[in-house]
Motif scaffolding. Sequence first.
Motif, PDB file in Angstrom:
ATOM      1  N   THR A  70       0.830  -1.198   0.000  1.00 19.00           N
ATOM      2  CA  THR A  70       0.000   0.000   0.000  1.00 19.00           C
ATOM      3  C   THR A  70       0.859   1.240   0.000  1.00 19.00           C
ATOM      4  N   ALA A  71       0.288   2.331  -0.488  1.00 17.31           N
ATOM      5  CA  ALA A  71       1.003   3.600  -0.530  1.00 17.31           C
ATOM      6  C   ALA A  71       1.010   4.268   0.836  1.00 17.31           C
ATOM      7  N   ASP A  72       0.234   3.735   1.790  1.00 11.34           N
ATOM      8  CA  ASP A  72       0.166   4.369   3.103  1.00 11.34           C
ATOM      9  C   ASP A  72       1.317   3.952   4.014  1.00 11.34           C
ATOM     10  N   GLY A  73       2.317   3.310   3.495  1.00  9.49           N
ATOM     11  CA  GLY A  73       3.496   3.029   4.306  1.00  9.49           C
ATOM     12  C   GLY A  73       3.791   1.574   4.482  1.00  9.49           C
ATOM     13  N   GLY A  74       2.865   0.757   4.866  1.00 10.21           N
ATOM     14  CA  GLY A  74       3.069  -0.638   5.225  1.00 10.21           C
ATOM     15  C   GLY A  74       4.027  -1.408   4.347  1.00 10.21           C
ATOM     16  N   GLY A  75       3.463  -2.184   3.447  1.00 14.65           N
ATOM     17  CA  GLY A  75       4.263  -3.054   2.600  1.00 14.65           C
ATOM     18  C   GLY A  75       5.165  -2.301   1.642  1.00 14.65           C
ATOM     19  N   LEU A  76       4.684  -1.191   1.134  1.00 15.71           N
ATOM     20  CA  LEU A  76       5.475  -0.419   0.182  1.00 15.71           C
ATOM     21  C   LEU A  76       6.738   0.129   0.839  1.00 15.71           C
ATOM     22  N   ALA A  77       6.590   0.639   2.043  1.00 12.57           N
ATOM     23  CA  ALA A  77       7.758   1.178   2.749  1.00 12.57           C
ATOM     24  C   ALA A  77       8.778   0.073   3.021  1.00 12.57           C
ATOM     25  N   ARG A  78       8.295  -1.107   3.415  1.00  6.64           N
ATOM     26  CA  ARG A  78       9.210  -2.223   3.661  1.00  6.64           C
ATOM     27  C   ARG A  78       9.890  -2.666   2.367  1.00  6.64           C
ATOM     28  N   ALA A  79       9.131  -2.700   1.291  1.00 11.22           N
ATOM     29  CA  ALA A  79       9.702  -3.092  -0.006  1.00 11.22           C
ATOM     30  C   ALA A  79      10.778  -2.105  -0.430  1.00 11.22           C
ATOM     31  N   ILE A  80      10.500  -0.816  -0.301  1.00  8.38           N
ATOM     32  CA  ILE A  80      11.487   0.199  -0.673  1.00  8.38           C
ATOM     33  C   ILE A  80      12.718   0.080   0.204  1.00  8.38           C
ATOM     34  N   ASP A  81      12.515  -0.163   1.501  1.00  5.82           N
ATOM     35  CA  ASP A  81      13.649  -0.321   2.408  1.00  5.82           C
ATOM     36  C   ASP A  81      14.535  -1.497   2.000  1.00  5.82           C
ATOM     37  N   LEU A  82      13.925  -2.610   1.646  1.00  4.36           N
ATOM     38  CA  LEU A  82      14.701  -3.774   1.188  1.00  4.36           C
ATOM     39  C   LEU A  82      15.459  -3.468  -0.094  1.00  4.36           C
ATOM     40  N   LEU A  83      14.797  -2.782  -1.005  1.00  2.00           N
ATOM     41  CA  LEU A  83      15.453  -2.420  -2.266  1.00  2.00           C
ATOM     42  C   LEU A  83      16.609  -1.453  -2.033  1.00  2.00           C
ATOM     43  N   LEU A  84      16.441  -0.538  -1.092  1.00  3.17           N
ATOM     44  CA  LEU A  84      17.526   0.401  -0.788  1.00  3.17           C
ATOM     45  C   LEU A  84      18.735  -0.314  -0.187  1.00  3.17           C
ATOM     46  N   ARG A  85      18.475  -1.343   0.618  1.00  4.67           N
ATOM     47  CA  ARG A  85      19.594  -2.136   1.141  1.00  4.67           C
ATOM     48  C   ARG A  85      20.320  -2.849   0.008  1.00  4.67           C
ATOM     49  N   GLY A  86      19.552  -3.407  -0.901  1.00  2.00           N
ATOM     50  CA  GLY A  86      20.161  -4.055  -2.066  1.00  2.00           C
ATOM     51  C   GLY A  86      20.922  -3.066  -2.919  1.00  2.00           C
ATOM     52  N   ARG A  87      20.400  -1.857  -3.030  1.00  2.00           N
ATOM     53  CA  ARG A  87      21.059  -0.797  -3.801  1.00  2.00           C
ATOM     54  C   ARG A  87      22.400  -0.428  -3.179  1.00  2.00           C
ATOM     55  N   ARG A  88      22.421  -0.333  -1.859  1.00  2.00           N
ATOM     56  CA  ARG A  88      23.698  -0.031  -1.172  1.00  2.00           C
ATOM     57  C   ARG A  88      24.711  -1.142  -1.422  1.00  2.00           C
ATOM     58  N   ALA A  89      24.254  -2.384  -1.387  1.00  2.00           N
ATOM     59  CA  ALA A  89      25.141  -3.516  -1.645  1.00  2.00           C
ATOM     60  C   ALA A  89      25.654  -3.483  -3.085  1.00  2.00           C
ATOM     61  N   ALA A  90      24.787  -3.117  -4.025  1.00  2.00           N
ATOM     62  CA  ALA A  90      25.202  -3.040  -5.430  1.00  2.00           C
ATOM     63  C   ALA A  90      26.217  -1.921  -5.630  1.00  2.00           C
ATOM     64  N   ARG A  91      26.033  -0.825  -4.938  1.00  2.90           N
ATOM     65  CA  ARG A  91      26.994   0.279  -5.051  1.00  2.90           C
ATOM     66  C   ARG A  91      28.342  -0.100  -4.426  1.00  2.90           C
ATOM     67  N   LYS A  92      28.301  -0.972  -3.428  1.00  2.88           N
ATOM     68  CA  LYS A  92      29.568  -1.475  -2.876  1.00  2.88           C
ATOM     69  C   LYS A  92      30.323  -2.263  -3.925  1.00  2.88           C
ATOM     70  N   LEU A  93      29.589  -3.010  -4.755  1.00  2.58           N
ATOM     71  CA  LEU A  93      30.222  -3.758  -5.851  1.00  2.58           C
ATOM     72  C   LEU A  93      30.912  -2.802  -6.829  1.00  2.58           C
ATOM     73  N   ILE A  94      30.277  -1.680  -7.089  1.00  9.47           N
ATOM     74  CA  ILE A  94      30.877  -0.697  -8.003  1.00  9.47           C
ATOM     75  C   ILE A  94      32.130  -0.112  -7.389  1.00  9.47           C
ATOM     76  N   ARG A  95      32.075   0.205  -6.098  1.00 10.62           N
ATOM     77  CA  ARG A  95      33.285   0.728  -5.435  1.00 10.62           C
ATOM     78  C   ARG A  95      34.385  -0.330  -5.411  1.00 10.62           C
ATOM     79  N   ALA A  96      34.006  -1.590  -5.262  1.00  8.12           N
ATOM     80  CA  ALA A  96      34.999  -2.670  -5.299  1.00  8.12           C
ATOM     81  C   ALA A  96      35.625  -2.773  -6.694  1.00  8.12           C
ATOM     82  N   GLU A  97      34.828  -2.595  -7.726  1.00  8.75           N
ATOM     83  CA  GLU A  97      35.365  -2.592  -9.090  1.00  8.75           C
ATOM     84  C   GLU A  97      36.333  -1.427  -9.277  1.00  8.75           C
ATOM     85  N   TRP A  98      35.995  -0.292  -8.682  1.00  5.41           N
ATOM     86  CA  TRP A  98      36.877   0.878  -8.761  1.00  5.41           C
ATOM     87  C   TRP A  98      38.222   0.566  -8.100  1.00  5.41           C
TER      88      TRP A  98
END
Length: 184
Positions: free
Chosen positions: A127-155
Amino acid sequence: MASQRKDPWLVAARKGEQVGEVAARTLAARLAMVRCLLMEAAVVDDGGETIHKLRVGVRRCEAAIVAFKTLLPRQERRQLAKRLEAMRRAAGKARDLDVLVARLRAGGHQGGKRSSPAAAKAGKEPTADGGGLARAIDLLLRGRRAARKLIRAEWRESSRKEWRRRSTRLLDGIGGRKARDLFD
């Protein structure tokens, strides 16, 4: 007039110029651009634009390597191709997550359609009211941070000295009978 050109990816070939010279100039320009884009992507977090540019740059560099494959030394070409593939994969993961987070933040779209209130109440969609959507975005942001670590490792893996050494060996190895062919 090459300095006034706006597209850094374009490399001109003049009539009567040797193919090997054009290959060296093209690869040198693309390898240098990928190096700069990798550094920028490792340092700057601008919502994914630098990651997108890095992916495009790596694909263009890979295309040039394929185009001039017969002129390049086999071992150096393969080693550099592996490095570029690792960069492309790391950037791909980060870019996919950037796009997904942006889409979810833009209104909770599911497959191009908005979540229906009935489906949200039934717990089938975030839902857009925070519940599942907020948790989904939070999980994706964690994955995004991990992916950016891969880029820094490549650097870090592609240190300036190591990248220059690989690039120089590749470019110095351009040769063979086909490299002396002329553009007509």
